[in-house]
Design an enzyme around this catalytic site. Sequence first.
Site, mmCIF file in Angstrom:
data_model
loop_
_atom_site.group_PDB
_atom_site.id
_atom_site.type_symbol
_atom_site.label_atom_id
_atom_site.label_comp_id
_atom_site.label_asym_id
_atom_site.label_seq_id
_atom_site.Cartn_x
_atom_site.Cartn_y
_atom_site.Cartn_z
ATOM 1 N N ASP A 12 -1.107 1.776 11.711
ATOM 2 C CA ASP A 12 -1.242 3.187 12.097
ATOM 3 C C ASP A 12 -2.537 3.484 12.843
ATOM 4 O OD1 ASP A 12 1.117 3.621 10.574
ATOM 5 O OD2 ASP A 12 -0.125 3.700 8.770
ATOM 6 N N LYS A 15 -1.904 2.407 18.050
ATOM 7 C CA LYS A 15 -1.610 1.388 19.064
ATOM 8 C C LYS A 15 -0.642 1.894 20.107
ATOM 9 C CE LYS A 15 -0.041 -1.356 15.845
ATOM 10 N NZ LYS A 15 -0.458 -0.658 14.635
ATOM 11 N N ALA A 38 7.609 -0.273 11.162
ATOM 12 C CA ALA A 38 6.582 0.238 12.071
ATOM 13 C C ALA A 38 6.971 1.628 12.537
ATOM 14 C CB ALA A 38 6.466 -0.682 13.275
ATOM 15 N N THR A 128 7.952 0.124 2.673
ATOM 16 C CA THR A 128 8.616 1.233 3.363
ATOM 17 C C THR A 128 10.105 1.299 2.990
ATOM 18 O OG1 THR A 128 9.069 -0.219 5.228
ATOM 19 C CG2 THR A 128 7.056 1.084 5.339
ATOM 20 N N THR A 301 7.683 6.913 6.825
ATOM 21 C CA THR A 301 8.064 7.358 5.481
ATOM 22 C C THR A 301 7.581 8.770 5.156
ATOM 23 O OG1 THR A 301 6.010 6.443 4.621
ATOM 24 C CG2 THR A 301 7.923 4.991 4.582
ATOM 25 N N ARG A 303 4.812 9.473 3.987
ATOM 26 C CA ARG A 303 3.876 9.424 2.858
ATOM 27 C C ARG A 303 2.459 9.784 3.320
ATOM 28 N NH1 ARG A 303 4.536 3.440 0.470
ATOM 29 N NH2 ARG A 303 4.904 2.986 2.649
HETATM 30 P P1 IMP Z 1 6.956 -3.402 4.122
HETATM 31 O O1 IMP Z 1 6.492 -3.898 5.445
HETATM 32 O O2 IMP Z 1 7.928 -2.262 4.215
HETATM 33 O O3 IMP Z 1 7.459 -4.516 3.251
HETATM 34 O O4 IMP Z 1 5.692 -2.798 3.353
HETATM 35 C C1 IMP Z 1 4.615 -3.623 2.920
HETATM 36 C C2 IMP Z 1 3.292 -2.903 3.072
HETATM 37 O O5 IMP Z 1 2.994 -2.749 4.455
HETATM 38 C C3 IMP Z 1 3.266 -1.490 2.491
HETATM 39 O O6 IMP Z 1 1.975 -1.224 1.985
HETATM 40 C C4 IMP Z 1 3.533 -0.606 3.689
HETATM 41 O O7 IMP Z 1 3.024 0.691 3.526
HETATM 42 C C5 IMP Z 1 2.773 -1.375 4.755
HETATM 43 N N1 IMP Z 1 3.288 -1.125 6.102
HETATM 44 C C6 IMP Z 1 4.390 -1.639 6.675
HETATM 45 N N2 IMP Z 1 4.521 -1.194 7.924
HETATM 46 C C7 IMP Z 1 3.472 -0.397 8.167
HETATM 47 C C8 IMP Z 1 3.036 0.333 9.327
HETATM 48 O O8 IMP Z 1 3.645 0.329 10.401
HETATM 49 N N3 IMP Z 1 1.891 1.038 9.172
HETATM 50 C C9 IMP Z 1 1.174 1.038 8.016
HETATM 51 N N4 IMP Z 1 1.539 0.364 6.936
HETATM 52 C C10 IMP Z 1 2.672 -0.356 7.008
#
Ligand code: IMP
Length: 424
Positions: A12, A15, A38, A128, A301, A303
């Site tokens: 975040d 980019k 993302a 996410t 999300t 959040r």
């Molecule tokens: P996942 O990639 O959904 O498995 O999430 C794993 C961790 O990466 C979590 O803490 C998410 O909040 C973080 N995360 C995944 N994608 C992003 C993004 O694009 N920006 C910020 N955090 C991310």
Amino acid sequence: MNYCVIGLQWGDEGKGKVVDVLAAKSDIVVRYGGGANAGHTVIVGDERFALHLLPSGSVRPETTCVIANAVVVDPEVLTEEIEGLAQRSISLEGRLLISENAHVVLDYHKHEDRLREESLGKNKIGTTIRGIGPCYADKVGRSYAVRMGDLRDLDRLKEKLTRIVEYKNKLFGALYDAEPISIESIFDKCRSFADGLLPFVTDTTEFLHGAVAEDKSILFEGAQGSLLDLDHGTFPYVTSSNSSPLGMPSGSGVPAKMVDKFIGVAKAYTTRVGAGPFPAEQENETGQYIRDKGHEYGTTTGRPRRCGWFDAVAVAYSVALGAIDEVAMMHLDTLTGLDELNICRSYQIDGQAKTFFPANIDRLDRAEAVYETLGGWNDDITEVRDFGELPANAQSYVLRVEELIKKPITMIGVGPRRDQIINR
Ligand code: IMP
């Protein structure tokens, strides 16, 4: 020139805007990792585009967009994005290429992501829930994986999915007492998305090597941030791909030495979504000020993001991982109005000063941020386009960060619009 743009923090960093500015100079923009976890917001004029899978360059009708091998593709999200742009008169026909070797995120991956997170209670990662981890796990496990190229032969895909769904149902039933998933609903979705997506599915490695040979300019767009890298980030509070610059060659199939410039993007402060250590976090009024002023709520999300001071230890580590050439500092305007600003310049761990970031979370958890304090500014900087016209304290802030991370800061974001950038 070939560029690679990479987040230097926990994602975040803004980019999308840097990529979009550079996309104007590039023939091709490549996404090479991550998936619909993302979230990139691109603002063009009064229009706002929230993209999850499509490269940010997709809003420019003259740019070719590539979704390369190591991206995990949720066909539902991708179809929605392609159709969403078409409704706004932006067509991707003939200029989107999706790797036949990219893995497919299906409903059982999202289901598994949710079931696992729920069952972990306070130990959850805070994903996410986009099915990213389970899809990459299937890729590494090989036997139960589906790739975009598999959509070409629906009979064979049905056989494969039958075997996979049987296995998943046994697993989810035994581990989580979950209701079985229907193979029909998974297969029907694959069939319905196949028609729309197959025209774009191809060998992107061949295409990219052809483009390199023809001297086309290519922009590689990183997803998430370096500190979320599976191997080099704050494991297990990371994503399941190599989101640092080290993932660019393996994810795209193009060697890093073909890239002329690696540009790292960092915010003027730090944010993080999900769980995991965060030494410079400010769970106080300052954190809330940054969250509100910087609209620090997740694109994917919604959040609220955790917010804190700029962490030079963390950013210097990401710079080192990627041999980053230049840095873009985003959201400087968000810090306007704070009387004093802190920069984390080292950690104190077990009584010792550390300036090399420990990715191992047992040590990072014990790290106390050591700050130096600089003066703030109150003048609105959102219309400033020349570094020398920034308030003196804003200039000093940028210059001090530059010293600490030992790389030039060549772009400074002063607002959300594409033109709100200072080039140095
Ligand atoms: P996942 O990639 O959904 O498995 O999430 C794993 C961790 O990466 C979590 O803490 C998410 O909040 C973080 N995360 C995944 N994608 C992003 C993004 O694009 N920006 C910020 N955090 C991310």
